[in-house]
Design a protein around this motif. Structure first.
Motif, PDB file in Angstrom:
ATOM      1  N   ALA A  13      33.047  26.692  43.231  1.00 39.94           N
ATOM      2  CA  ALA A  13      32.420  26.664  44.555  1.00 39.94           C
ATOM      3  C   ALA A  13      33.349  27.242  45.621  1.00 39.94           C
ATOM      4  CB  ALA A  13      32.030  25.237  44.919  1.00 39.94           C
ATOM      5  N   LYS A  14      34.629  26.867  45.571  1.00 37.90           N
ATOM      6  CA  LYS A  14      35.597  27.366  46.557  1.00 37.90           C
ATOM      7  C   LYS A  14      35.754  28.882  46.441  1.00 37.90           C
ATOM      8  CE  LYS A  14      37.339  23.496  48.338  1.00 37.90           C
ATOM      9  NZ  LYS A  14      37.532  23.182  49.728  1.00 37.90           N
ATOM     10  N   CYS A  15      35.800  29.383  45.200  1.00 38.46           N
ATOM     11  CA  CYS A  15      35.968  30.821  44.995  1.00 38.46           C
ATOM     12  C   CYS A  15      34.700  31.595  45.349  1.00 38.46           C
ATOM     13  CB  CYS A  15      36.396  31.106  43.559  1.00 38.46           C
ATOM     14  SG  CYS A  15      38.094  30.579  43.245  1.00 38.46           S
ATOM     15  N   MET A  45      35.015  40.405  39.989  1.00 38.32           N
ATOM     16  CA  MET A  45      36.449  40.462  39.725  1.00 38.32           C
ATOM     17  C   MET A  45      37.202  39.479  40.632  1.00 38.32           C
ATOM     18  SD  MET A  45      39.130  43.634  39.978  1.00 38.32           S
ATOM     19  CE  MET A  45      38.338  44.584  38.701  1.00 38.32           C
ATOM     20  N   CYS A  46      36.811  39.438  41.888  1.00 40.43           N
ATOM     21  CA  CYS A  46      37.428  38.527  42.843  1.00 40.43           C
ATOM     22  C   CYS A  46      37.270  37.083  42.377  1.00 40.43           C
ATOM     23  CB  CYS A  46      36.800  38.706  44.224  1.00 40.43           C
ATOM     24  SG  CYS A  46      37.409  37.561  45.477  1.00 40.43           S
ATOM     25  N   GLU A  65      39.457  32.084  40.494  1.00 42.49           N
ATOM     26  CA  GLU A  65      39.401  30.872  39.665  1.00 42.49           C
ATOM     27  C   GLU A  65      40.686  30.663  38.878  1.00 42.49           C
ATOM     28  OE1 GLU A  65      36.176  29.315  37.541  1.00 42.49           O
ATOM     29  OE2 GLU A  65      34.674  30.306  38.776  1.00 42.49           O
ATOM     30  N   THR A  66      41.287  31.748  38.382  1.00 42.89           N
ATOM     31  CA  THR A  66      42.572  31.631  37.684  1.00 42.89           C
ATOM     32  C   THR A  66      43.620  31.060  38.629  1.00 42.89           C
ATOM     33  OG1 THR A  66      42.051  33.512  36.257  1.00 42.89           O
ATOM     34  CG2 THR A  66      44.369  32.925  36.470  1.00 42.89           C
ATOM     35  N   CYS A  67      43.695  31.604  39.823  1.00 38.53           N
ATOM     36  CA  CYS A  67      44.666  31.127  40.813  1.00 38.53           C
ATOM     37  C   CYS A  67      44.371  29.688  41.213  1.00 38.53           C
ATOM     38  CB  CYS A  67      44.632  32.020  42.049  1.00 38.53           C
ATOM     39  SG  CYS A  67      45.159  33.716  41.731  1.00 38.53           S
ATOM     40  N   ASN A 114      54.283  43.139  41.006  1.00 34.74           N
ATOM     41  CA  ASN A 114      54.749  42.577  42.264  1.00 34.74           C
ATOM     42  C   ASN A 114      53.733  42.703  43.402  1.00 34.74           C
ATOM     43  OD1 ASN A 114      56.703  40.980  43.435  1.00 34.74           O
ATOM     44  ND2 ASN A 114      57.716  42.730  44.403  1.00 34.74           N
ATOM     45  N   ARG A 115      52.448  42.734  43.057  1.00 34.32           N
ATOM     46  CA  ARG A 115      51.375  42.719  44.059  1.00 34.32           C
ATOM     47  C   ARG A 115      50.827  41.302  44.150  1.00 34.32           C
ATOM     48  NH1 ARG A 115      47.634  48.025  43.092  1.00 34.32           N
ATOM     49  NH2 ARG A 115      49.243  49.560  43.512  1.00 34.32           N
ATOM     50  N   LEU A 116      50.147  41.001  45.241  1.00 36.31           N
ATOM     51  CA  LEU A 116      49.513  39.698  45.372  1.00 36.31           C
ATOM     52  C   LEU A 116      48.448  39.546  44.298  1.00 36.31           C
ATOM     53  CD1 LEU A 116      49.100  39.408  49.239  1.00 36.31           C
ATOM     54  CD2 LEU A 116      50.750  38.225  47.789  1.00 36.31           C
ATOM     55  N   LYS A 117      48.509  38.440  43.554  1.00 37.63           N
ATOM     56  CA  LYS A 117      47.578  38.224  42.454  1.00 37.63           C
ATOM     57  C   LYS A 117      46.238  37.683  42.951  1.00 37.63           C
ATOM     58  CE  LYS A 117      47.079  35.784  38.086  1.00 37.63           C
ATOM     59  NZ  LYS A 117      46.997  36.922  37.198  1.00 37.63           N
ATOM     60  N   CYS A 118      46.319  36.737  43.874  1.00 40.03           N
ATOM     61  CA  CYS A 118      45.114  36.010  44.274  1.00 40.03           C
ATOM     62  C   CYS A 118      44.414  36.696  45.438  1.00 40.03           C
ATOM     63  CB  CYS A 118      45.497  34.593  44.657  1.00 40.03           C
ATOM     64  SG  CYS A 118      46.423  33.744  43.348  1.00 40.03           S
TER      65      CYS A 118
END
Length: 99
Positions: free
Chosen positions: A42-44, A56-57, A62-64, A94-98
């Protein structure tokens, strides 16, 4: 007798290692207990609602969320500071994952 002392010492070290891992996970989740998890789906859904690649987002979010037990409330980059673990997670490149 030597076997039992070695066994007890190993058991003791195992308990200490488990405690360290547990405290590390709690710190990464922003200090919240991992027992009280949030509804990541729900949050994602809210977080990724304006994304140009929503599937994809949502998957990455959800993983994060499962790792950090937190998702920023808004859809912009400004709200990332609400969840330090979420905001600081990086990819191998080294990029932002989330999102």
């Amino acid at each position: 007798m030597a076997f039992s002392k070695t066994f007890v010492a190993c058991l003791f070290l195992l308990v200490i290692a488990a405690r360290l891992v547990e405290s590390d996970e709690i710190l990464e989740s922003g200090g919240r207990s991992l027992l009280s998890s949030i509804d990541c789906a729900a949050k994602c859904e809210v977080r990724c609602s304006k994304s140009w690649k929503p599937k994809m987002c949502h998957k990455t979010c959800e993983t994060c969320c499962h790792r950090c037990n937190c998702v920023p409330s808004g859809t912009s980059m400004e709200t990332r500071s609400e969840c330090p673990c979420y905001a600081q997670m990086k990819t191998h490149g080294n990029r932002l994952k989330c999102p």
